[in-house]
Scaffold this active site. Sequence first.
Site, PDB file in Angstrom:
ATOM      1  N   HIS A 182       1.892  29.505   9.690  1.00 36.55           N
ATOM      2  CA  HIS A 182       2.443  28.497  10.590  1.00 36.55           C
ATOM      3  C   HIS A 182       2.205  27.130   9.945  1.00 36.55           C
ATOM      4  CE1 HIS A 182       0.992  31.699  13.365  1.00 36.55           C
ATOM      5  NE2 HIS A 182       1.971  31.341  14.185  1.00 36.55           N
ATOM      6  N   ASP A 236       4.058  43.098  12.262  1.00 34.87           N
ATOM      7  CA  ASP A 236       2.718  42.527  12.208  1.00 34.87           C
ATOM      8  C   ASP A 236       1.754  43.666  12.490  1.00 34.87           C
ATOM      9  OD1 ASP A 236       3.515  39.981  11.641  1.00 34.87           O
ATOM     10  OD2 ASP A 236       2.674  39.063  13.440  1.00 34.87           O
ATOM     11  N   ASP A 239      -1.288  25.790  10.496  1.00 33.30           N
ATOM     12  CA  ASP A 239      -2.371  26.466   9.769  1.00 33.30           C
ATOM     13  C   ASP A 239      -2.717  25.739   8.482  1.00 33.30           C
ATOM     14  OD1 ASP A 239      -1.929  28.521  11.628  1.00 33.30           O
ATOM     15  OD2 ASP A 239      -0.636  29.620  10.242  1.00 33.30           O
TER      16      ASP A 239
END
Length: 435
Positions: free
Chosen positions: A100, A295, A103
Amino acid sequence: MSTGFFGDIQKVRYEGPESDNPLAFRHYNADEIVLGKRMEDHLRFAVAYWHSFAWEGGDPFGGRTFDRPWFSNEIDAAKLKADVAFEFFSLLGAPYYCFHDADVRPEGRNFAENTRYLNEIVDIFEKKQAETGMKLLWGTANLFSNRRYMAGAATNPDPDVFAFAAATVKTCIDATKRLGGENYVLWGGREGYETLLNTDLSRELDHMGRFLSLVVEYKHKIGFKGTILIEPKPQEPTKHQYDYDVATVYGFLKRYGLENEVKVNIEQGHAILAGHSFEHELALARTLGIFGSIDMNRNDYQSGWDTDQFPNNVPEMALAYYQVLLAGGFTTGGTNFDAKLRRQSLDPQDLLIGHIGGMDCCARGLKAAARMLEDGALSKPLDERYAGWNGEFGKRLLSGLSLDQIAGEVEAKDINPQPKSGRQEYLENIVNRYV
């Protein structure tokens, strides 16, 4: 150049099933051929930047437990974090990473400063990718942590928040394209509601449809060749999220004419929160033609919330990768470890050990799935179960016969079907033979 964070740990290598080295692979052999393709190319592992390097170890009842030298909101700290992250990628040997925007960069005072910080870090990532051979599986924007998004991003009642979020996504797509990212993910963490008393459901869904349409339009405008992905989740942090599960997302995409533009990134933990098995969500996405990426993590089955733990259940992985293989395997997608250490796992080597165990578990699952597929262990009984539909009467039922004609044939031929065993226990035993 080493940052020193991981001490004298050497690059993780495959040592085989008999190894007792916790910093070696026992089952993941990148070059092993499975169904005519390298294992690395089947699994396409990615490291999640957020859980691995941005998460501080907090929970609803306690704050930070990890002590990392890059934990501050400064650009120099973000650069150190990048150095450590790429050192970790090189040690582990996974080919991809995901991030992201929040991040990797400090939180700026405004949109312009956020963009400047992001571009500065992307400059660094470009160089590090060239040096290490690492690739970006997908990028995304964090549209849920900052307090401006407390009522959502695309679904926020304030148009200024919608605009800020849209502008942020634009910069993140630009960054993803620049880094050669193969997908762009949208996760609507706060695209939902806490109570219907202050929510215009129809308006919010339309706004979310408009937002996604803008993303797709921009993708084509700039020539981004990657796949746009939505990640379903039923709740948490909101009480009810609009992208609840694969079926809900597909209905949303159909409503706004985006079913041929957008696919899904399916997280195991989110499937469990929605009351589904992981393989159910994968099978449905495959059936609907919107399977994109996964994920990989697991939830604690007793706690009832999203615990994001590394996978360790080989039978679950086998059934999941069986569905991935039935879908033809990954194209632009892959296996991203959206998993975090337990807050008591403080040592740098714990981060490697968690990923090593997850990669070994997935490798075992993939190999079991491949053997089941090659042997027809599940497909042959399935074909037998539905064989009647391949006959003349079955084909006529699906095309040609009207309801009254079907009723006439049932009466004329005295059709009186008798139930047949579904053989569930037999099939479950077959799976256990392979894992």
